[in-house]
Structure formats: structure tokens, C-alpha cells
Write an enzyme that holds these catalytic residues in place. Structure first.
Site, PDB file in Angstrom:
ATOM      1  N   GLU A  44       0.868  -1.182   0.000  1.00  0.00           N
ATOM      2  CA  GLU A  44       0.000   0.000   0.000  1.00  0.00           C
ATOM      3  C   GLU A  44       0.901   1.228   0.000  1.00  0.00           C
ATOM      4  O   GLU A  44       1.722   1.397   0.900  1.00  0.00           O
ATOM      5  CB  GLU A  44      -0.924   0.041   1.232  1.00  0.00           C
ATOM      6  CG  GLU A  44      -1.877   1.251   1.194  1.00  0.00           C
ATOM      7  CD  GLU A  44      -2.758   1.407   2.441  1.00  0.00           C
ATOM      8  OE1 GLU A  44      -2.588   0.649   3.411  1.00  0.00           O
ATOM      9  OE2 GLU A  44      -3.612   2.309   2.430  1.00  0.00           O
ATOM     10  N   ASP A 118      -3.335  11.606  -1.426  1.00  0.00           N
ATOM     11  CA  ASP A 118      -3.475  13.071  -1.395  1.00  0.00           C
ATOM     12  C   ASP A 118      -3.921  13.568  -2.774  1.00  0.00           C
ATOM     13  O   ASP A 118      -3.316  13.204  -3.787  1.00  0.00           O
ATOM     14  CB  ASP A 118      -2.127  13.724  -1.036  1.00  0.00           C
ATOM     15  CG  ASP A 118      -1.683  13.362   0.380  1.00  0.00           C
ATOM     16  OD1 ASP A 118      -2.562  13.064   1.200  1.00  0.00           O
ATOM     17  OD2 ASP A 118      -0.469  13.373   0.649  1.00  0.00           O
TER      18      ASP A 118
HETATM   19  N1  SAH Z   1      -4.308   5.254   3.208  1.00  0.00           N
HETATM   20  C1  SAH Z   1      -4.527   5.973   4.447  1.00  0.00           C
HETATM   21  C2  SAH Z   1      -3.897   7.369   4.436  1.00  0.00           C
HETATM   22  C3  SAH Z   1      -4.368   8.306   3.371  1.00  0.00           C
HETATM   23  S1  SAH Z   1      -3.647   9.938   3.496  1.00  0.00           S
HETATM   24  C4  SAH Z   1      -6.023   6.072   4.706  1.00  0.00           C
HETATM   25  O1  SAH Z   1      -6.816   5.854   3.788  1.00  0.00           O
HETATM   26  O2  SAH Z   1      -6.401   6.358   5.841  1.00  0.00           O
HETATM   27  C5  SAH Z   1      -2.365   9.807   2.255  1.00  0.00           C
HETATM   28  C6  SAH Z   1      -1.057   9.270   2.814  1.00  0.00           C
HETATM   29  O3  SAH Z   1      -0.150   9.169   1.725  1.00  0.00           O
HETATM   30  C7  SAH Z   1      -0.389  10.181   3.856  1.00  0.00           C
HETATM   31  O4  SAH Z   1      -0.126   9.442   5.024  1.00  0.00           O
HETATM   32  C8  SAH Z   1       0.886  10.645   3.158  1.00  0.00           C
HETATM   33  O5  SAH Z   1       1.965  10.799   4.059  1.00  0.00           O
HETATM   34  C9  SAH Z   1       1.126   9.540   2.174  1.00  0.00           C
HETATM   35  N2  SAH Z   1       1.896   9.948   0.972  1.00  0.00           N
HETATM   36  C10 SAH Z   1       1.696  11.050   0.213  1.00  0.00           C
HETATM   37  N3  SAH Z   1       2.571  11.101  -0.800  1.00  0.00           N
HETATM   38  C11 SAH Z   1       3.349   9.994  -0.691  1.00  0.00           C
HETATM   39  C12 SAH Z   1       4.432   9.486  -1.434  1.00  0.00           C
HETATM   40  N4  SAH Z   1       4.916  10.135  -2.505  1.00  0.00           N
HETATM   41  N5  SAH Z   1       5.015   8.326  -1.051  1.00  0.00           N
HETATM   42  C13 SAH Z   1       4.538   7.667   0.048  1.00  0.00           C
HETATM   43  N6  SAH Z   1       3.506   8.106   0.797  1.00  0.00           N
HETATM   44  C14 SAH Z   1       2.911   9.248   0.442  1.00  0.00           C
END
Ligand code: SAH
Length: 217
Positions: A44, A118
Site C-alpha cells: 500500500e 493526497d
Molecule cells: N491510506 C490511508 C492514508 C491516506 S492519506 C487512509 O486511507 O487512511 C495519504 C497518505 O499518503 C499520507 O499518510 C501521506 O503521508 C502519504 N503519501 C503522500 N505522498 C506519498 C508518497 N509520494 N510516497 C509515500 N507516501 C505518500
């Protein structure tokens, strides 16, 4: 996902380097050694506080899981859950999703989950979206030819953008849901932290499964 900086997060992850991988490039192409088996590998990207991936690991002991997030503090909260779950088939990785080629070999991954990524709504930030073409290029390399990406979001703009991005890349789309929690699939949904929050507010959840190669059914 916005979280306050957690004091001692780095030390905490270091203390548990059997679960939070410290030198991930060492394992590129050898994740099966780390897990001590040849089970399929599901990752994930952007796992946040880790509820989804932890529950998936508990539910599916025959699959190896890696939860990846770029934020140290966020990943430390995921570690809380992983420690309680005490499952041998789950690892955490603090890396940037754009660098996955450094940590996974070609065709090493069977499935990639993107949950509530995001949205980066401004067009000048398009390249940061986890479904931007450069990310798809990376996913294609590390996925098995018939590997899949399962994507869900509450953000209509990101969903529409991603459908177009997948299509432009020649990917096959299936199981598209414009209201996941009202669909036939609802009973099987493993909710993420964000999903629960949005669903409680009555927001619609979008979901799609995509592949680079069409599977023969
Ligand atoms: N999947 C979780 C979190 C969603 S928020 C849920 O549904 O509750 C999105 C997450 O992606 C954040 O924790 C952020 O730190 C992470 N994220 C954003 N850009 C990223 C990247 N380039 N590589 C890894 N993680 C990333």
C-alpha cells in the site's frame, strides 16, 4: 494525512527494525527472503496510520504485505498497530512512492493499493499525484504482468483524473464503483482510517481496479 510530529518517532521505528525496514534497498528483489517465504507481495503506497494494511495482513496470512508512507510520524502510528497485530506477514517502509524502483525489482509485486491518496488539486502539483503517469510507469515495472492496482478515494476530482490517467496509459479498468459502500462489494470492504471518517460524514467513496494487461477470464 496531517499528523502532529511525534516525539521519538524515529527512535521508535529504529527500535523495531524487524518490522520497520531500515535499509530497504538491501531487500530489492529479495523480499521473499525477508518474509522467509514465496507468498505474493501486496503493497500500500501511502498507508497512513496503517489500519487497512494491518487488517489485510491479519485476514490473509498467505500474502506478504508492505505498508509504505513518506511521513515518519504517520508510520510510527502504523507501527503501534503492527505491534499489537503481531503478524509475520507485514512490514513497514518509510520511503517516497516515487522511488519504488530502488526498493522493488521488476515484477516483484502482485498488487498495489492506493487508498485515499493526497488529491493535490492544483494543476501545478499534478506530478505529485500517485496516479500521475510517472508513478504508473514505476508501478508497471515493479508489478507482475497481470498485477493490479486497487484505488479508492472520496475525491471525485482525483478519481476522474486517475481514470483518465489509467486509460491514457492503456490500462484496463474494472469493478468501477461510484458509491462503494452502497455496492454489492460493500460487505467485503476493509476500511481505512480516512474511509471511516468520510463514510461517517455520508461522503461517497469511489473505487476502481486496474491492470496493465488484460486477464483472460
Ligand atoms: N491510506 C490511508 C492514508 C491516506 S492519506 C487512509 O486511507 O487512511 C495519504 C497518505 O499518503 C499520507 O499518510 C501521506 O503521508 C502519504 N503519501 C503522500 N505522498 C506519498 C508518497 N509520494 N510516497 C509515500 N507516501 C505518500
Amino acid at each position: 494525512m496531517r499528523v502532529r510530529k511525534r516525539k521519538g518517532a524515529e527512535e521508535y521505528l529504529l527500535e523495531h527494525s524487524q518490522l520497520a525496514v531500515m535499509q530497504p534497498d538491501r531487500w530489492q528483489g529479495r523480499w521473499c527472503d525477508r518474509f522467509c517465504n514465496n507468498h505474493p507481495l501486496h503493497i500500500e503506497v501511502g498507508c497512513g496510520k496503517g489500519r487497512f494494511i494491518t487488517e489485510m495482513a491479519k485476514r490473509n496470512p498467505g500474502i506478504n504485505y508492505i505498508g509504505i508512507d513518506i511521513q515518519l510520524s504517520v508510520l510510527s502510528y502504523a507501527l503501534d498497530k503492527v505491534l499489537v497485530a503481531d503478524v509475520p506477514n507485514l512490514q513497514l517502509l518509510r520511503v517516497d512512492g516515487s522511488d519504488l524502483l530502488n526498493y522493488f525489482a521488476e515484477s516483484e509485486v502482485a498488487l498495489i493499493y492506493l487508498n485515499f491518496s493526497d488529491p493535490w488539486p492544483k494543476s501545478r502539483h499534478e506530478k505529485r499525484r500517485l496516479t500521475y503517469s510517472s508513478f504508473l510507469k514505476t508501478y508497471k515495472k515493479i508489478l507482475l504482468p497481470q498485477g493490479e492496482i486497487h484505488f479508492k478515494t472520496d475525491n471525485r476530482g482525483l478519481f476522474e483524473y486517475s481514470l483518465v490517467s489509467f486509460s491514457n496509459y492503456g490500462m484496463f479498468l474494472k469493478q468501477i464503483s461510484l458509491d462503494l459502500h452502497a455496492s454489492d462489494f460493500a460487505g467485503n470492504v476493509m476500511m481505512t482510517e480516512y474511509e471511516e471518517k468520510f463514510a461517517q460524514k455520508g461522503q461517497v467513496i469511489y473505487r476502481v481496479e486496474v491492470q496493465f494487461i488484460k486477464r483472460e477470464y
